[in-house]
Structure formats: C-alpha cells, structure tokens
Design an enzyme around this catalytic site. Structure first.
Site, PDB file in Angstrom:
ATOM      1  N   ASN A 153      14.842   6.670 -10.006  1.00  0.00           N
ATOM      2  CA  ASN A 153      15.016   5.838 -11.193  1.00  0.00           C
ATOM      3  C   ASN A 153      14.389   6.495 -12.412  1.00  0.00           C
ATOM      4  O   ASN A 153      13.796   7.571 -12.341  1.00  0.00           O
ATOM      5  CB  ASN A 153      14.393   4.469 -10.955  1.00  0.00           C
TER       6      ASN A 153
ATOM      7  N   ASP B 190      15.355   0.025 -11.808  1.00  0.00           N
ATOM      8  CA  ASP B 190      14.773   0.722 -10.651  1.00  0.00           C
ATOM      9  C   ASP B 190      15.783   0.808  -9.508  1.00  0.00           C
ATOM     10  O   ASP B 190      15.417   0.720  -8.338  1.00  0.00           O
ATOM     11  CB  ASP B 190      13.476   0.035 -10.174  1.00  0.00           C
TER      12      ASP B 190
ATOM     13  N   HIS C 221      -2.858  -3.628  -2.992  1.00  0.00           N
ATOM     14  CA  HIS C 221      -3.423  -4.921  -2.602  1.00  0.00           C
ATOM     15  C   HIS C 221      -2.457  -6.088  -2.716  1.00  0.00           C
ATOM     16  O   HIS C 221      -2.832  -7.214  -2.373  1.00  0.00           O
ATOM     17  CB  HIS C 221      -4.695  -5.191  -3.407  1.00  0.00           C
TER      18      HIS C 221
ATOM     19  N   GLU D 218       6.561   5.974 -11.568  1.00  0.00           N
ATOM     20  CA  GLU D 218       5.968   4.829 -12.264  1.00  0.00           C
ATOM     21  C   GLU D 218       4.560   5.077 -12.795  1.00  0.00           C
ATOM     22  O   GLU D 218       3.980   4.222 -13.453  1.00  0.00           O
ATOM     23  CB  GLU D 218       5.926   3.625 -11.310  1.00  0.00           C
TER      24      GLU D 218
END
Length: 704
Positions: A276, A321, A629, A199
């Site tokens: 993916n 994904d 986060h 990604e």
C-alpha cells in the site's frame, strides 16, 4: 589365486546388494525438484513448490480415512510466541522458523530436535523493535542450504545438515524502520526478498535478489519512483513517476513487498504483490491524484536480471491499505475453450483476479467478498469501477473491506482435481476518517505508526464485528462453489490434497479437515490455542503426516485484536506454543498447553484518569503501542494486556520498561527513549480509562 579371491568378493558384494534394500539418494532441491508437481514426499517451498498451490498429491489421508487422524507427536516451544511459519520437509527432516526468526531442524518422523540457530534478532534490531513483531512466515531451501530472513532485515544462509551459518547480509538500512516478516524465495541460485515498514516512516519499497552461494546482491528493483531530480534507476521508474503528483518522494511512497512472492519457471519470471501507499491516504502523498504505480499491483520481473516485464494494478491510487501482498498461485485453466497459463490472486480489496501470466492481462475479476468501495471491474480497461464517496472525500466513510482485507496473508490453496481455490475469507468494515489529518504539513512518522487516516485503532474491536468463512471459489466460473461460516476473522491458511481433503486452522483453536468437493467437515481437533500458521503434509517411510505450528500472533492478535480476539483467552504467555504432527491411527495424547485466560483489568479505587490527558494518551498509544498491545488497549494476545498489568500503575516501573528498556531481553519489548515524562503520564491515564471502560463492559455482560 588373486582372480579367485576377487571373484569371491564380487559375488559376496552382489549377494549383499540383493539382500539389502537400496538406500535412496538424497533429494537435490533445485529448479527441477521445485518444478516437480508429482512428488509428495517432501514439502520443498512455502507453497510446496514453485507453483504455490499448496496442493499435495498424497492420498493416504482422504475423505474416507481423515476421521482416523490422531496425534503422532508434538514438540513444545516454550520460548516462542507468534508462530506463523510454513515448515519445509526434505528427506525426513522438517525445518521451520519460530519467534525472532529462530530456525530449527527436527526429525519429521519423531519430532526430535536436530539443530537450532538463533540469529539474535532482538540484539540486532535495537530500537527498530518498536515497529516489528517477532513473526516469521517461513524459510527457503536450495541444494543443502537453508535460508532465513530475520525480522531485523538480514538474510542468513545455514548449512542444512548442521545449522551452521554460511553467510549473512543486511538487506535493509539499519537506520530506517524496515523489517522482514515474510519468507525468502529461492530460484536459479538467487534468493529473493522484500520487506515491510510502510506505516512507520518515509518508506520506499523495493525487492532484492542475492546470490545464494555468497550473499552478494545480484539486482534490486524499486516499487515506486524516487525524486525525479535524482534520476531514475530504470525506465519502469520513469514510467511510474508519471502516475504520481506532488512531492511524493518526501513520504517514501510505500509499496513494500512483505509477502506474496512466486517464481514462474515457465516464463522465468518472479511475480510478487506490492504493498500500500506511504501514507495510506492518497490526499497526502499524491494530492493531485494519480494511479501511483506500482502500489497494490502484481508485478513480473525477469528472474535473471530484475528487469520489469509487466504489471497489473488491482487498486489504482490506493487509499485504503488494499495492498496486493497476498499469495499468487500458478495454474493452468480452461477459459472459453482455451488453455491459459494463469495467475490467481485474491488481495485485500475483495476481488478475485485471474491474470494471463504471459503478459499480465486481466482475464476475469469478480467480488469474492463484501466490497463497497467499487461496484465491479471494467473488463475492457481492467480498472475498478469505484463507488461515489469511497475515497472518504467528505472526510469520513464506512468502507468494506477494512485494512485487514477480505483476504490477508493467510495462504489460499488450489486443487487441480476439484478446480477450486480455498480462501480464508473475512468481512469486516472500517470507518475511514481524515478530518483531523493536516494534509498540507503532514510529516512521515519516524518509527511511529501513522497511516495518514484514522481507522479507529484507539478504540476496542468488539466481538462479532466481522464475519469469516472457508470459501471454495471456482476461478473459471468466478463464483462460489461452497462456503463454511466460521467464528470471527483472521483464520489461518489452507492446504489441500489429492485425497480431496482441505485442512485449515482457526482462531478458536480448532484444526479441521473438510471435504474439498463440498465443505463437509471430516475431522477436527482442538489444539489448545488460536492458530495463525498454515499446515503442510509429507511422507516418511510410506506414512503420510500433517504438521502444524500453533502459536497465535501477528497482526491478527495485535492491531486487529481487541475483544474480537481477546474473547478466546489466548492471552500473552497463557499457552505453551507447539509443533503438532498428525497421522492416521496415531494415539499420542494431546499435550496440556495451558487453559484459556482472559485478563481482568485493574481498576484501583484511588486512581482516577484525567479525561484530557487520556485523550492525548490515546494518540500516543495509537502511534507507539497499538502495533503490539491491541486496539483500544485490549490485547488480542500478542503482548500483555496493559489494562491488567501492574506496571503502568507505577510511574517508575512504567518508565523503566518503556523508556529504559527493562524488558528488551528476553521478551523483545522495545524501548521508546524519546518519550518524555508527560507522555508517559498521558499514556497511564489512557490505559486507566480503558481499564475502567473494560470493567464496566464486563460487568454489564455478566449482568445480561
């Protein structure tokens, strides 16, 4: 006289040997040991042995005695955070990896630390920290050598007795956003490893094998083809290229192998599940369609040469994904009156596959969870029967499963006694939306997060958005045997024994034992923090132990987190991580690890977020910050909750941390040196906006 003396000493030696117990020889961990399914004293590999069943023949802890389990010993790990590792046990020594790939050896009977090795992953990673976690899923052992894979992409061999380094090799290009969070696999003197990073850039996945004695590369195989103009590495790449369209190589293609690796000794082949696409959205990377081999597949390579043998693609032309990086279990099944050497696989896409591992042919496949992207699998072609609109052709579609899958990396187990597979199952949807994606001139990110489709990571993940369970699945009947509903999702992996006991930890902090035959809960204990790692069992001195690492973290508490994870109070730094070991009739007190804590957002009355800046900050947050986060700036516990942190309230303090790298050491908070002042300002406004929303939601919940 000499003859008499020799005779006396010989007789004395014989008496001493009869009076003293024999000292057992040290276990040689080689192909023979790793193929032995009958021994239960040791836990020699990620799935216990080559077969990846996570099944132990030990029976001391069984359906009658499990209720007597208690804590034997625990080991505090105050410097650790995410603990996902499967420990190994060899002759009474337990080996495991913790945060930042730190390896340790402890006495498996007492918990005494024997040695520790710190690979200094934070130093080696540099700015690559921005696309990796501190997580490590485990290590490997072969003939007195422990092998670890570091998050920054190195393989390191250690002496099992001393922890001293024997060799180190970099398996990834340090200039690319690649990392290793999975475990290495050892077979026939080779160490096999993949990597992650699909990604975060133009990633082209590959797997590699290294000689365990030297660390030198033995062979490498690429998951997806490169630029045809450069030529193909082998015939399998040329074959794969015919299933791609456009200029896919500019986007890398993807396919990174970050988990799901099995060595099959009966066919001398290594099986692995591939990742993916890069990006996820096929409209971008392969605009003319195509199956895009070898994405989302189970692939078999010759273990000695790395040559392609066969593949089975679970999700052709993937665009959700739905990687197949989940574990691959080897089992002998009776199907239609015939014994079959089978490979069992339950990937993200919600279907359970039984493959003939001699040739990769599909034997059976059925849904084990909610999956509306396809109605079934065609038994003749082995291809999914896709539902109309599932590829979000109109720009938006609500699809089950989400990118976190019906089953993620959390390991399943298989009992040859019951014939059931025990799966940490989850059901969660995602709203895929690519209306704002620029298909024509989309460019791969560089150390940023951009999958080419929106799935709502800028928004909070609310409570009760997902359902999960411990699922016992019959791979012969392809149907549910029993199911135990559980709270939320991303519960930990399973382990099963010949005592007909299934062990599993959960996001709530409960570690439990279930009857493998019917799902009845036999015993449980609250370990004081969410559990991500799977348990193991072993024997020392005739006594059976069950060990578990506890340290909530990884993708479950970060990207997938939000309020769904935050509600349990496993916030950053609130609980001390632990290694627990249980045994029958043990009475050690459970350690005090710290109370649950839900951070309270800070909302200064004199700070009002600008809506336009917050919108821009949202995009920056998803690209730069969500990885750690949490969705919607609601931390699931892996990193501090920015809404509750005073640092983003001060521009100078915020810049010192985010751009200047003030917390790189020892926390591993990366620096983003390319962010400008206006970017930081936009991020501040987004965080303050999310803090206001969080405060209002908290007040509303309290009022209700």
């Amino acid at each position: 006289m000499k003859t008499i003396v020799r005779a006396l000493f010989a007789g004395l030696g014989l008496l001493m040997s009869l009076a003293s117990p024999a000292v057992p020889s040290a276990t040689v961990v080689d192909a023979k040991a790793l193929s032995d399914q009958s021994q239960g004293k040791n836990w020699l590999a990620y799935g216990r042995n080559f077969y990846e069943q996570r099944y132990s023949p030990l029976t001391q802890v069984n359906t009658d005695s499990a209720r007597r389990l208690g804590l034997e010993w625990s080991m505090a790990l105050p410097r650790d955070h995410s603990l996902l590792s499967t420990p190994l046990v060899v002759d009474g020594v337990l080996y495991f990896t913790g945060s930042w790939s730190v390896a340790r050896a402890v006495d498996a009977k007492t918990g005494k630390l024997l040695w520790e090795f710190d690979p200094k992953a934070i130093e080696h990673a540099g700015e690559r920290l921005r696309n990796m976690w501190d997580s490590s899923r485990g290590l490997a052992y072969w003939k007195g050598v422990v092998v670890i894979a570091t998050v920054d992409g190195r393989l390191i061999a250690l002496d099992a007795k001393t922890g001293k380094m024997r060799w180190s090799t970099q398996t990834t290009d340090p200039g690319k956003p690649l990392y290793i969070s999975g475990h290495p696999k050892v077979f026939r003197g080779l160490v096999f490893v993949g990597n992650g990073g699909t990604e975060h850039g133009a990633a082209r996945g590959y797997v590699s094998a290294y000689h365990i004695t030297t660390g030198k590369l033995a062979w490498r195989w690429y998951v997806v083809p490169g630029n045809p103009a450069d030529g193909f590495e082998d015939p399998s790449q040329e074959m794969a290229a015919r299933t791609w369209t456009g200029e896919w190589w500019k986007f890398g293609g993807g396919g990174n192998v970050w988990n799901g690796i099995t060595y099959d000794p009966e066919f001398n082949q290594v099986l692995f599940g591939t990742g993916n696409g890069s990006p996820w959205n096929r409209k971008v990377r392969s605009p003319g369609g195509g199956d895009n081999l070898f994405l989302c597949s189970v692939v078999a390579l010759d273990a000695d040469t790395g040559k392609y043998k066969w593949h089975y693609q679970t999700t052709p032309g993937e665009t959700w994904d739905y990687n197949s990086s989940m574990d691959i279990v080897l089992a002998d099944l009776d199907l239609n009156g015939k014994k079959v050497k089978a490979a069992l696989h339950a990937p993200k896409n919600g279907f359970f596959y039984v493959l003939n591992r001699a040739n990769g042919k599909l034997l059976t496949a059925e849904k084990f969870a909610q999956a509306n992207w396809a109605t079934g699998i065609d038994p003749k072609t082995g291809r999914p029967i896709e539902a109309p609109g599932a590829r979000y052709e109109d720009g938006e579609e609500l699809i089950y499963p989400s990118p976190f899958g019906a089953h993620s990396w959390h390991a399943m187990s298989y009992s040859p006694r019951t014939g059931f597979v025990y799966i940490p199952k989850q059901e969660m949807p995602a709203l895929y939306n690519d209306k704002e994606v620029r298909m024509v001139d989309w460019r791969s990110p560089y150390f940023n997060f951009d999958p080419g489709v929106g799935v709502g990571f800028g928004d909070d993940v609310p409570r009760n958005v997902a359902h999960s369970s411990l699922l016992a699945w019959d791979p012969v009947k392809q149907s549910k045997a029993w199911e135990v509903p559980q709270q939320e999702f991303l519960n930990a992996g399973t382990m099963v024994t010949a005592g007909d006991v299934v062990f599993q930890g959960g996001v709530t902090g409960e570690f439990a034992a279930y009857d493998a035959r019917n799902g009845t809960k036999l015993w449980s204990v609250n370990v004081g923090s969410g559990i991500s790692a799977p348990p193991i069992t072993y024997e020392v001195g005739g006594k059976q132990y069950v060990s578990l690492l506890v340290g909530f973290g990884g993708a479950g508490s970060s990207v997938a987190g939000g309020s769904a994870m935050a509600q349990f109070g496993w916030s950053y730094g609130a609980q001390t991580r632990q290694l627990y070991t249980f045994a029958l009739d043990a009475k050690a007190p459970m350690p005090k690890v710290g109370d649950p804590l839900i951070p309270k957002p800070l909302v200064p009355p004199d700070v009002k977020p600008d809506a336009k800046l917050a919108d821009r900050g949202r995009d920056l947050y998803v690209g730069q910050c969500v990885w750690c986060h949490g969705s919607g700036a609601v931390s699931g516990g892996y990193a501090p909750d920015l809404r509750a942190s005073p640092i983003p309230l001060s521009f100078d303090a915020f810049k010192a941390v985010v751009v200047g790298g003030a917390k790189v050491q020892p926390y591993g908070m990366p620096k983003f040196s390319d962010l400008r002042d206006e970017d930081l300002n936009a991020l501040q406004n987004f965080i303050r906006q999310r803090a206001e929303i969080g405060t209002k939601e908290t007040d509303k919940a309290a009022a209700d």
